[in-house]
Write a protein that holds these residues in place. Structure first.
Motif, PDB file in Angstrom:
ATOM      1  N   TYR A 146       0.806  -1.221   0.000  1.00  0.00           N
ATOM      2  CA  TYR A 146       0.000   0.000   0.000  1.00  0.00           C
ATOM      3  C   TYR A 146       0.836   1.267   0.000  1.00  0.00           C
ATOM      4  CZ  TYR A 146      -3.767  -3.251   0.629  1.00  0.00           C
ATOM      5  OH  TYR A 146      -4.644  -4.285   0.436  1.00  0.00           O
ATOM      6  N   GLY A 147       2.159   1.126  -0.074  1.00  0.00           N
ATOM      7  CA  GLY A 147       3.062   2.240  -0.310  1.00  0.00           C
ATOM      8  C   GLY A 147       3.105   3.319   0.749  1.00  0.00           C
ATOM      9  N   PRO A 148       3.512   4.518   0.315  1.00  0.00           N
ATOM     10  CA  PRO A 148       3.732   5.627   1.254  1.00  0.00           C
ATOM     11  C   PRO A 148       2.445   6.165   1.875  1.00  0.00           C
ATOM     12  CG  PRO A 148       4.035   6.380  -0.997  1.00  0.00           C
ATOM     13  CD  PRO A 148       3.857   4.882  -1.056  1.00  0.00           C
ATOM     14  N   ASN A 149       1.295   5.850   1.299  1.00  0.00           N
ATOM     15  CA  ASN A 149       0.027   6.323   1.857  1.00  0.00           C
ATOM     16  C   ASN A 149      -0.610   5.329   2.813  1.00  0.00           C
ATOM     17  OD1 ASN A 149       0.175   8.704   0.339  1.00  0.00           O
ATOM     18  ND2 ASN A 149      -0.708   7.658  -1.425  1.00  0.00           N
ATOM     19  N   GLY A 150      -0.201   4.060   2.716  1.00  0.00           N
ATOM     20  CA  GLY A 150      -0.836   3.041   3.523  1.00  0.00           C
ATOM     21  C   GLY A 150      -2.293   2.870   3.127  1.00  0.00           C
TER      22      GLY A 150
END
Length: 171
Positions: A146-150
């Motif tokens: 889910y990357g840097p944004n979660g």
């Protein structure tokens, strides 16, 4: 000339055999999706995952750690039959946990289905190598999750994830 024709026929046969669901069978994620993942963060995440695997003696408790497309995994039960394409609907059960503290953030043990291309990148990268019936533990770096944004509030930013998955069916 005959050798070239035979070679071309062999390549075509291999390409056709590798696609399990007919004419639209993509097994490789587009390079642009991979390029969108932050390489520096991926390197950090892979170190965290490697340290986790060592600290928790995963090789001796779960089994041999394998890797595909930069994602570590352990197969607990090998399936048989078809492997999914990105266009396929996959039916699976799963438990998702945060690598950082083991908190379960999601679970479905009754079976759920999605088109593989609609799932997180880590699953798109690994599932085409698993046969129907495979049970696997995946260690997914944040950029393939889910990357840097979660996915707040359950998955914080840059969260490395552990999934226990059983690939029940491929349609």
């Amino acid at each position: 000339m005959t050798r070239m024709v035979k070679g071309a026929i062999m390549l075509i046969a291999i390409a056709i055999a590798s696609c399990d669901s007919g004419e639209d069978c993509t097994k490789i994620v587009q390079q642009s999706k991979l390029d969108a993942v932050n390489a520096a963060r991926l390197e950090i995440d892979n170190k965290i995952i490697d340290d986790y695997i060592i600290a928790n003696d995963i090789e001796n408790t779960l089994g041999p750690v394998q890797e595909v497309n930069g994602i570590k995994y352990v197969i607990s039960q090998e399936g048989s039959g078809v492997t999914p394409c990105l266009e396929n609907t996959v039916v699976f059960t799963y438990t998702g946990k945060l690598l950082s503290d083991g908190t379960t953030f999601d679970r479905n043990l009754s079976g759920i289905s999605f088109t593989l291309s609609d799932l997180i990148l880590g699953w798109q990268l690994t599932f085409p190598t698993f046969t129907k019936g495979t049970s696997v533990t995946l260690f997914v770096p944040s950029g393939y999750g889910y990357g840097p944004n979660g996915f707040l509030p359950r998955i914080p930013e840059n969260a490395n994830l552990i999934f226990s998955v059983e690939l029940i069916n491929v349609r």
